[in-house]
Design a protein around this motif. Structure first.
Motif, PDB file in Angstrom:
ATOM      1  N   ILE A   1      59.704 -20.285 -77.659  1.00 28.89           N
ATOM      2  CA  ILE A   1      59.616 -18.826 -77.705  1.00 28.89           C
ATOM      3  C   ILE A   1      59.735 -18.280 -76.289  1.00 28.89           C
ATOM      4  CG2 ILE A   1      58.128 -16.861 -78.255  1.00 28.89           C
ATOM      5  CD1 ILE A   1      57.110 -18.466 -80.640  1.00 28.89           C
ATOM      6  N   ARG A   2      60.622 -17.316 -76.116  1.00 30.35           N
ATOM      7  CA  ARG A   2      60.915 -16.747 -74.797  1.00 30.35           C
ATOM      8  C   ARG A   2      60.279 -15.375 -74.591  1.00 30.35           C
ATOM      9  NH1 ARG A   2      67.168 -16.992 -74.174  1.00 30.35           N
ATOM     10  NH2 ARG A   2      66.652 -16.808 -71.973  1.00 30.35           N
ATOM     11  N   ALA A   3      60.061 -14.633 -75.676  1.00 32.15           N
ATOM     12  CA  ALA A   3      59.469 -13.291 -75.571  1.00 32.15           C
ATOM     13  C   ALA A   3      58.884 -12.905 -76.917  1.00 32.15           C
ATOM     14  CB  ALA A   3      60.523 -12.271 -75.145  1.00 32.15           C
ATOM     15  N   ARG A   4      57.927 -12.006 -76.860  1.00 28.52           N
ATOM     16  CA  ARG A   4      57.331 -11.446 -78.079  1.00 28.52           C
ATOM     17  C   ARG A   4      57.277  -9.936 -77.920  1.00 28.52           C
ATOM     18  NH1 ARG A   4      53.237 -15.528 -80.722  1.00 28.52           N
ATOM     19  NH2 ARG A   4      53.778 -17.392 -79.569  1.00 28.52           N
ATOM     20  N   PHE A   5      57.587  -9.266 -78.994  1.00 25.28           N
ATOM     21  CA  PHE A   5      57.553  -7.815 -79.037  1.00 25.28           C
ATOM     22  C   PHE A   5      56.882  -7.399 -80.338  1.00 25.28           C
ATOM     23  CE2 PHE A   5      61.485  -9.065 -76.885  1.00 25.28           C
ATOM     24  CZ  PHE A   5      61.448  -8.306 -75.715  1.00 25.28           C
ATOM     25  N   THR A   6      56.538  -6.129 -80.444  1.00 23.43           N
ATOM     26  CA  THR A   6      56.257  -5.547 -81.753  1.00 23.43           C
ATOM     27  C   THR A   6      57.550  -4.857 -82.174  1.00 23.43           C
ATOM     28  OG1 THR A   6      55.530  -3.416 -80.885  1.00 23.43           O
ATOM     29  CG2 THR A   6      53.820  -5.128 -81.188  1.00 23.43           C
ATOM     30  N   LEU A   7      57.669  -4.595 -83.455  1.00 18.58           N
ATOM     31  CA  LEU A   7      58.841  -3.865 -83.914  1.00 18.58           C
ATOM     32  C   LEU A   7      58.911  -2.492 -83.247  1.00 18.58           C
ATOM     33  CD1 LEU A   7      61.351  -3.649 -85.642  1.00 18.58           C
ATOM     34  CD2 LEU A   7      59.889  -2.957 -87.552  1.00 18.58           C
TER      35      LEU A   7
ATOM     36  N   GLY B   1      70.842  -3.400 -83.277  1.00 21.56           N
ATOM     37  CA  GLY B   1      70.283  -2.143 -83.761  1.00 21.56           C
ATOM     38  C   GLY B   1      70.205  -2.071 -85.276  1.00 21.56           C
ATOM     39  N   ALA B   2      71.267  -2.518 -85.947  1.00 26.00           N
ATOM     40  CA  ALA B   2      71.273  -2.478 -87.412  1.00 26.00           C
ATOM     41  C   ALA B   2      70.181  -3.383 -87.976  1.00 26.00           C
ATOM     42  CB  ALA B   2      72.643  -2.884 -87.947  1.00 26.00           C
ATOM     43  N   CYS B   3      69.972  -4.538 -87.366  1.00 26.05           N
ATOM     44  CA  CYS B   3      68.933  -5.446 -87.862  1.00 26.05           C
ATOM     45  C   CYS B   3      67.539  -4.922 -87.553  1.00 26.05           C
ATOM     46  CB  CYS B   3      69.133  -6.852 -87.311  1.00 26.05           C
ATOM     47  SG  CYS B   3      70.445  -7.720 -88.199  1.00 26.05           S
ATOM     48  N   ARG B   4      67.388  -4.229 -86.448  1.00 30.00           N
ATOM     49  CA  ARG B   4      66.086  -3.611 -86.173  1.00 30.00           C
ATOM     50  C   ARG B   4      65.734  -2.639 -87.295  1.00 30.00           C
ATOM     51  NH1 ARG B   4      65.800  -3.168 -79.552  1.00 30.00           N
ATOM     52  NH2 ARG B   4      66.891  -5.143 -79.237  1.00 30.00           N
ATOM     53  N   GLN B   5      66.731  -1.886 -87.754  1.00 30.79           N
ATOM     54  CA  GLN B   5      66.498  -0.957 -88.859  1.00 30.79           C
ATOM     55  C   GLN B   5      66.267  -1.713 -90.167  1.00 30.79           C
ATOM     56  OE1 GLN B   5      66.170   2.471 -88.443  1.00 30.79           O
ATOM     57  NE2 GLN B   5      65.367   2.314 -90.520  1.00 30.79           N
ATOM     58  N   ARG B   6      66.989  -2.817 -90.386  1.00 34.37           N
ATOM     59  CA  ARG B   6      66.761  -3.629 -91.589  1.00 34.37           C
ATOM     60  C   ARG B   6      65.336  -4.180 -91.596  1.00 34.37           C
ATOM     61  NH1 ARG B   6      72.124  -5.522 -90.170  1.00 34.37           N
ATOM     62  NH2 ARG B   6      73.580  -4.898 -91.792  1.00 34.37           N
ATOM     63  N   ILE B   7      64.899  -4.680 -90.447  1.00 34.68           N
ATOM     64  CA  ILE B   7      63.530  -5.202 -90.346  1.00 34.68           C
ATOM     65  C   ILE B   7      62.537  -4.081 -90.641  1.00 34.68           C
ATOM     66  CG2 ILE B   7      61.808  -6.171 -88.775  1.00 34.68           C
ATOM     67  CD1 ILE B   7      64.266  -7.553 -87.324  1.00 34.68           C
ATOM     68  N   ARG B   8      62.794  -2.887 -90.119  1.00 37.86           N
ATOM     69  CA  ARG B   8      61.889  -1.751 -90.310  1.00 37.86           C
ATOM     70  C   ARG B   8      61.713  -1.391 -91.778  1.00 37.86           C
ATOM     71  NH1 ARG B   8      58.435   0.871 -91.391  1.00 37.86           N
ATOM     72  NH2 ARG B   8      57.830   2.916 -90.636  1.00 37.86           N
ATOM     73  N   GLU B   9      62.743  -1.624 -92.571  1.00 32.61           N
ATOM     74  CA  GLU B   9      62.646  -1.322 -93.997  1.00 32.61           C
ATOM     75  C   GLU B   9      61.527  -2.123 -94.662  1.00 32.61           C
ATOM     76  OE1 GLU B   9      63.632   0.634 -97.523  1.00 32.61           O
ATOM     77  OE2 GLU B   9      64.321   1.055 -95.476  1.00 32.61           O
ATOM     78  N   PHE B  10      61.249  -3.310 -94.130  1.00 33.92           N
ATOM     79  CA  PHE B  10      60.285  -4.218 -94.755  1.00 33.92           C
ATOM     80  C   PHE B  10      59.088  -4.542 -93.862  1.00 33.92           C
ATOM     81  CE2 PHE B  10      64.378  -4.971 -96.743  1.00 33.92           C
ATOM     82  CZ  PHE B  10      64.058  -4.877 -98.081  1.00 33.92           C
ATOM     83  N   ALA B  11      58.997  -3.915 -92.695  1.00 31.66           N
ATOM     84  CA  ALA B  11      57.933  -4.250 -91.747  1.00 31.66           C
ATOM     85  C   ALA B  11      57.298  -2.991 -91.177  1.00 31.66           C
ATOM     86  CB  ALA B  11      58.505  -5.101 -90.611  1.00 31.66           C
ATOM     87  N   MET B  12      56.114  -3.154 -90.676  1.00 34.25           N
ATOM     88  CA  MET B  12      55.396  -2.058 -90.042  1.00 34.25           C
ATOM     89  C   MET B  12      55.687  -2.070 -88.539  1.00 34.25           C
ATOM     90  SD  MET B  12      54.042  -0.735 -92.640  1.00 34.25           S
ATOM     91  CE  MET B  12      53.066   0.502 -91.820  1.00 34.25           C
ATOM     92  N   PRO B  13      55.468  -0.970 -87.853  1.00 35.07           N
ATOM     93  CA  PRO B  13      55.734  -0.936 -86.414  1.00 35.07           C
ATOM     94  C   PRO B  13      55.011  -2.021 -85.613  1.00 35.07           C
ATOM     95  CG  PRO B  13      55.471   1.284 -87.244  1.00 35.07           C
ATOM     96  CD  PRO B  13      55.113   0.348 -88.380  1.00 35.07           C
ATOM     97  N   GLU B  14      53.836  -2.434 -86.065  1.00 37.49           N
ATOM     98  CA  GLU B  14      53.070  -3.459 -85.331  1.00 37.49           C
ATOM     99  C   GLU B  14      53.492  -4.895 -85.672  1.00 37.49           C
ATOM    100  OE1 GLU B  14      50.727  -2.270 -89.028  1.00 37.49           O
ATOM    101  OE2 GLU B  14      51.786  -1.179 -87.458  1.00 37.49           O
ATOM    102  N   THR B  15      54.454  -5.072 -86.543  1.00 35.38           N
ATOM    103  CA  THR B  15      54.910  -6.412 -86.925  1.00 35.38           C
ATOM    104  C   THR B  15      55.426  -7.166 -85.710  1.00 35.38           C
ATOM    105  OG1 THR B  15      55.476  -5.641 -89.144  1.00 35.38           O
ATOM    106  CG2 THR B  15      56.536  -7.682 -88.392  1.00 35.38           C
ATOM    107  N   PRO B  16      54.966  -8.415 -85.507  1.00 32.51           N
ATOM    108  CA  PRO B  16      55.442  -9.183 -84.355  1.00 32.51           C
ATOM    109  C   PRO B  16      56.864  -9.707 -84.558  1.00 32.51           C
ATOM    110  CG  PRO B  16      53.786 -10.437 -85.570  1.00 32.51           C
ATOM    111  CD  PRO B  16      53.893  -9.089 -86.233  1.00 32.51           C
ATOM    112  N   VAL B  17      57.647  -9.628 -83.477  1.00 24.09           N
ATOM    113  CA  VAL B  17      59.020 -10.130 -83.441  1.00 24.09           C
ATOM    114  C   VAL B  17      59.103 -11.094 -82.266  1.00 24.09           C
ATOM    115  CG1 VAL B  17      61.462  -9.527 -83.230  1.00 24.09           C
ATOM    116  CG2 VAL B  17      59.878  -7.927 -84.350  1.00 24.09           C
ATOM    117  N   ALA B  18      59.355 -12.361 -82.540  1.00 18.77           N
ATOM    118  CA  ALA B  18      59.455 -13.375 -81.484  1.00 18.77           C
ATOM    119  C   ALA B  18      60.929 -13.692 -81.244  1.00 18.77           C
ATOM    120  CB  ALA B  18      58.695 -14.638 -81.873  1.00 18.77           C
ATOM    121  N   ILE B  19      61.268 -13.890 -79.979  1.00 18.60           N
ATOM    122  CA  ILE B  19      62.627 -14.227 -79.582  1.00 18.60           C
ATOM    123  C   ILE B  19      62.580 -15.624 -78.974  1.00 18.60           C
ATOM    124  CG2 ILE B  19      64.623 -13.525 -78.212  1.00 18.60           C
ATOM    125  CD1 ILE B  19      63.601 -11.466 -80.405  1.00 18.60           C
TER     126      ILE B  19
END
Length: 136
Positions: free
Chosen positions: A115-121, A91-109
């Motif tokens: 790569i196992r999954a892809r999400f947007t922020l 959760g804390a890193c999701r907020q850290r990422i949000r500080e520098f990224a837009m909601p549509e920014t891709p996040v790959a796991i």
């Protein structure tokens, strides 16, 4: 419109740094790599500390490297970890990422197999609180 992020490059950077993680307590090593708005790839790994919970997550390390390198925004990010479950940002890193990224920014796991999954922020942090919520 910027080109699609090269997730193969992010995967390689995260996979290369993951073994360098300092995780003597959890023994759970995580690597992360992000594509900055400057076109550079920045990587980080988790660094634990005997005084739990003051360790640093891999995503935080990659973000710190980006800021230190002059980048100002995240265009894409990949998190690399082992295990049967997806290693998504805490959760804390999701907020850290949000500080520098837009909601549509891709996040790959990813894991060792790829790569196992892809999400947007926005999928990982819906209705987020970000820089636009505060006056500058």
């Amino acid at each position: 419109m910027p080109a699609a992020p090269d997730f193969d490059t992010l995967f390689a950077a995260a996979a290369a740094i993951q073994p360098r993680a300092y995780a003597p307590y959890s023994r759970f090593k995580v690597g992360s790599a992000l594509l900055g708005d400057d076109g550079a790839v920045y990587a980080g790994c988790n660094v634990e500390n005997a005084a739990y919970p003051v360790g640093t997550c891999a995503e935080a390390g990659a973000i710190a490297a980006m800021v230190a390198g002059g980048g100002q925004a995240i265009r894409a990010i990949l998190v690399f970890g082992d295990g049967a479950e997806l290693v998504t940002p805490c959760g804390a890193c999701r907020q850290r990422i949000r500080e520098f990224a837009m909601p549509e920014t891709p996040v790959a796991i990813a894991g060792p197999e790829g790569i196992r999954a892809r999400f947007t922020l926005a999928e990982l942090l819906p209705a987020s609180f970000g820089p636009a919520n505060l006056p500058r």
